[in-house]
Design an enzyme around this catalytic site. Structure first.
Site, short mmCIF file in Angstrom:
data_model
loop_
_atom_site.label_atom_id
_atom_site.label_comp_id
_atom_site.label_asym_id
_atom_site.label_seq_id
_atom_site.Cartn_x
_atom_site.Cartn_y
_atom_site.Cartn_z
N CYS A 1 12.23 8.28 -15.07
CA CYS A 1 10.97 9.03 -14.87
C CYS A 1 10.45 8.72 -13.47
O CYS A 1 11.24 8.63 -12.54
CB CYS A 1 9.94 8.66 -15.95
SG CYS A 1 9.52 6.90 -15.99
N GLY A 2 9.15 8.54 -13.30
CA GLY A 2 8.61 8.21 -11.99
C GLY A 2 8.68 6.72 -11.69
O GLY A 2 9.18 6.30 -10.66
#
Length: 283
Positions: free
Chosen positions: A239-240
């Site tokens: 993800c981030g």
């Protein structure tokens, strides 16, 4: 009723057990600056009786240049012990909106050796809106001993990811929004390129839950199928900054997929390195 994940508990289930010995509750809320919510201030004002605040920043490796990377096993165990939690406790984790940051803590606890960890379906916002009990009292903590039993096989490093992208030995499931995945929306952190790892599939964390409630087993399978993820093959989640990747991990484990790892550095590490390949557009 459609089959639900074995890793979520209902608000009714938790309310009936409040105050029972061996039950530990963690408020794992965390928010991006753009959300304009202060997780600790909200916890201090109101939390589920008996809940302890889990600070994602405090529980991250202080020696890492990346956000939210795992502590070493001894430091994690010491911090969890200071919260009065043991490996054998029934641990319930929640966050404000539900199914956003609580799966990360669920994954961390399991990866470090907790045996019985669940997530509150619907989150605290739904709990509060339903008029269920809340308090602003400080939770009393009895000292305990959490013994780390770290499963390194559940964590992917930058070196691992270079090999995975090159060899395609694992499918990559990316929990960021479709716009960030395609490279049409900017990253919230400065200095990161836009796009995704070559070969990755877009599985936005938001597609796995409805209003903070994890989708049922069949619906989760459909999301993976629609995204082109083959559940018979190994998967790495990303993800981030390693938080919402755990929503995909939760969904994978919920449908019985065991051969999965989480890329702890995630896009902050990959997209921040000028020498890594980046793709844009659809997968």
């Amino acid at each position: 009723m459609a089959d639900k994940s074995p890793f979520v508990v209902s608000a009714d289930w938790l309310q009936e057990r409040l105050g029972q010995p061996g039950l530990s509750i963690l408020d794992a809320s965390w928010y991006l600056p753009a959300q304009n919510r202060d997780a600790k201030a909200e916890y201090d004002a109101a939390h589920i009786p008996g809940a302890i605040f889990f600070d994602h920043e405090e529980m991250s490796n202080p020696d890492s240049s990346l956000p939210h990377t795992l502590l070493n096993p001894e430091a994690f165990a010491a911090a969890i012990s200071s919260m009065g939690i043991t490996n054998d406790d029934t641990i319930v984790v929640y966050d404000g909106p539900g199914m956003t940051t609580s799966p990360r803590v669920w994954w961390m606890l399991r990866t470090f050796g907790a045996k019985n960890v669940s997530i509150l379906d619907g989150g605290f916002d739904s709990w509060k809106n339903a008029g269920r009990p809340v308090t602003n009292e400080v939770t009393k903590i009895a000292p305990s001993a959490f013994v780390p039993n770290f499963d390194a096989g559940k964590v992917a490093s930058f070196t691992d990811m270079r090999e995975i992208v090159e060899s395609k030995s694992r499918q990559i499931a990316d929990a960021r929004s479709a716009g960030r995945f395609k490279g049409v929306d900017p990253e919230p952190r400065a200095g990161l390129r836009s796009g995704h790892m070559p070969g990755a599939r877009s599985v936005p964390a938001s597609s796995l839950a409805d209003n903070g409630y994890l989708k049922d087993i069949n619906s989760l399978r459909q999301v993976f199928d629609d995204a082109g993820v083959d559940l018979s093959q190994p998967v790495v989640t990303s993800c981030g900054s390693g938080i919402t990747a755990a929503v995909i991990t939760l969904a994978l484990e919920s449908v019985g997929h065991k051969d999965n790892v989480l890329y702890d550095g995630s896009w902050t590490e990959w997209g921040g390195d000028k020498n890594t390949p980046v793709a844009t557009g659809e997968a």
